[in-house]
Write an enzyme that holds these catalytic residues in place. Structure first.
Site, short mmCIF file in Angstrom:
data_model
loop_
_atom_site.label_atom_id
_atom_site.label_comp_id
_atom_site.label_asym_id
_atom_site.label_seq_id
_atom_site.Cartn_x
_atom_site.Cartn_y
_atom_site.Cartn_z
N LYS A 1 14.79 -27.76 -99.35
CA LYS A 1 16.04 -26.87 -99.54
C LYS A 1 15.58 -25.39 -99.61
O LYS A 1 14.59 -25.32 -100.53
CB LYS A 1 17.00 -27.25 -100.66
CG LYS A 1 18.29 -26.64 -100.63
CD LYS A 1 18.78 -27.39 -101.82
CE LYS A 1 20.43 -27.00 -102.21
NZ LYS A 1 21.14 -27.56 -103.07
N SER B 1 25.57 -29.00 -101.54
CA SER B 1 24.81 -28.05 -101.03
C SER B 1 23.47 -28.02 -100.32
O SER B 1 23.27 -27.37 -99.68
CB SER B 1 24.84 -26.72 -102.21
OG SER B 1 23.74 -27.29 -103.02
N SER C 1 25.22 -32.28 -104.82
CA SER C 1 24.61 -31.52 -103.78
C SER C 1 23.56 -32.32 -103.07
O SER C 1 23.03 -31.96 -101.89
CB SER C 1 24.01 -30.23 -104.27
OG SER C 1 25.33 -29.37 -104.51
#
Lengths: 66, 466
Positions: free
Chosen positions: B78, B154, B178
């Site tokens: 990420k 996310s 997330s």
């Protein structure tokens, strides 16, 4: 007791922390504050005594060689 | 041959000298170049770094040394993880102005030491404040099981990169769901370890009270491979509670495990497929017991408030100076979060402790609790509202309805994908997952159960149709 007015509150609280609020952003901010107020009202439903401490606990330091 | 690599099998081939890490990297770079536009998973491809790391792995094998358990395994993270020499975006246009990271994040370094090869950084919601990865600056991440649908967030790019077969292992972060939300919507495995298990150093924080980091993979063996490599002592993360490495294995052994299904909050507020997924797992295990996690909805409310306040405080300087540069999806939430009365936040932190004390008592009676991971399958990109129990509600915040109460108290969770979602009646056969929840520090139990469910065939990563 007057009802919570998120828009009026936002304008005053933003001034208190030196946060300029663009009028165009105010409706979205007020909507989110209203949502937060509903969450806070839920949180208030659980009675907590004076011994109920907050979750984070400060750690003064770690022992060497840990 | 499947286009999906097994990281564990690949590492075994490379360690034995039967495959070259350099060749694997070239294959992955070509595949990412050809297919990333379909998903918009990668925001940065670190090709030069990947080639150098692969060459180093091959050189070690040639010299008779063992590069480590993740030898030559292509990985990505990420874009809130620091990668030395790369600007850490955290999904924000604002961060483009920041200097490149000087060092790798702790977990990136752990994977490198285990022999992994870093392919790049992945799309996410701005500053991790969202469940959809419809990022205004970098574009929406598209679900491989339906490109018009969200990936979840996310850590959307992290889930998609694995679900689409671009790399076998990625890392994400989970503050309110997330990792678990995109794992569920993309049909792969995700691990949110116990709060304080893995170091967060070098990862852009969101709400430190709840910030966790963890891996995604397409099978349990690869999830275990990654998790074992990530464990390490870091005195510089004050939230880490170091207990020594506690390795897990993907051995299907559930003898003695007491398992129950969460009811109450976790049995309402979602579509039929969310509950069908839990029932499919419970049925396969012969589990009929129900337990109530007390005050879960209140825990979610507390997490909501604490997240707003902590996230906003972190970004207050930029909210003052350049609010117009935030993603519109996050800006007003951050602005509002900066204004919360202190009482709301402090009361939420006190409730969190009281809720935790009650919830932990459940683990005197059970070892693993089953709960839905998401209330529905992946909504369409741009969809604002959804009907649940006869009411139209905002689709995005509700995606965390079942994950937020669990991360609020730091319990370890594996998000397990239903192997054949069409058979449990999901719309269009879209993926959905189930949360396997254990007491703090009991990740090993979750892995045993996950491996058992994989062996039974009830849980596995479904292959995207195209």
């Amino acid at each position: 007791m007057p009802e919570f007015d998120p828009a009026a509150y936002a304008a005053q609280a933003a001034a208190a922390i030196g946060l300029p609020l663009d009028p165009a952003h105010l409706p979205g901010v007020a909507m989110n504050l209203g949502l937060a107020a509903r969450m806070a009202a839920l949180v208030e439903t659980l009675p907590l005594g004076p011994a109920a401490e907050a979750a984070p606990v400060f750690v003064a330091g770690r022992e060497k060689g840990r | 041959m499947s286009r999906f690599l097994s990281a564990a099998a690949l590492a075994a081939e490379i360690r034995a000298g039967r495959r070259k890490a350099a060749e694997v990297v070239e294959e992955r770079l070509a595949d990412i170049a050809a297919r990333n536009a379909l998903s918009n998973a990668f925001t940065e491809v670190t090709a030069a770094r990947a080639r150098a790391e692969a060459a180093a792995v091959d050189a070690q094998v040639a010299a008779g040394r063992d590069p480590g358990p993740m030898a030559g395994v292509p990985v990505a993270v990420k874009n809130l993880f620091d990668l030395a020499g790369v600007t850490t975006l955290a999904g924000a246009k604002i961060e483009r102005d920041s200097p490149p990271a000087r060092a790798d994040a702790f977990l990136v370094e752990r994977m490198r030491q285990a022999g992994a090869v870093m392919l790049g950084a992945l799309n996410m919601d701005e500053y991790a404040y969202g469940f959809t990865t419809e990022n205004e600056h970098f574009g929406p991440c598209r679900n491989p099981h339906g490109r018009e649908r969200i990936a979840g967030g996310s850590s959307g790019g992290s889930a998609v990169a694995v679900a689409d077969g671009l790399v076998p292992i990625t890392l994400g972060s989970d503050t309110n769901g997330s990792i678990r939300v995109p794992a569920s919507l993309c049909g792969i495995w995700g691990l949110k370890p116990t709060y304080g298990r893995l170091s967060r150093r070098g990862a852009f924080l969101f709400a430190a009270s709840f910030d966790h980091l963890g891996p995604f993979a397409r099978d349990v063996a690869d999830l275990a491979l990654a998790y074992n490599a990530l464990q390490g002592d870091d005195p510089l993360d004050h939230a880490q509670q170091w207990r020594g490495v506690e390795p897990v294995s993907a051995v299907a052994e559930i003898g003695g495990l007491r398992i129950a299904v969460a009811d109450d909050h976790f049995a309402r507020g979602g579509h039929a497929e969310a509950f069908a997924a839990v029932e499919a797992v419970a049925r396969a295990l012969g589990v009929t017991r129900r337990v109530t996690i007390p005050d879960a909805a209140l825990g979610r409310a507390a997490a909501f408030l604490i997240t707003m306040a902590e996230g906003a405080n972190l970004h207050l300087p930029n909210l003052r100076r350049r609010p117009q540069d935030f993603d519109r999806a996050t800006r007003d939430r951050f602005l509002a979060g900066a204004l919360l009365p202190a009482h709301w936040v402090q009361q939420a932190q006190r409730l969190r402790a009281a809720y935790q004390a009650k919830a932990l008592r459940l683990f005197d009676e059970v070892d693993v609790i089953l709960a839905p991971a998401t209330p529905y399958v992946a909504p369409r990109i741009g969809q604002d509202m959804i009907e649940v129990d006869g009411s139209r509600i905002p689709v995005r915040p509700n995606l965390g309805v079942y994950t937020q109460p669990i991360s609020c108290i730091g319990l370890p969770v594996i998000a397990a994908p239903i192997a054949e979602p069409a058979r449990i009646g999901t719309p269009e056969g879209l993926p959905i997952g189930v949360q396997l929840i254990a007491a703090p520090w009991q990740e090993a139990r979750l892995f045993r159960l996950a491996a058992h469910l994989e062996k039974l065939g009830v849980c596995a990563a479904p292959e995207p149709k195209a």
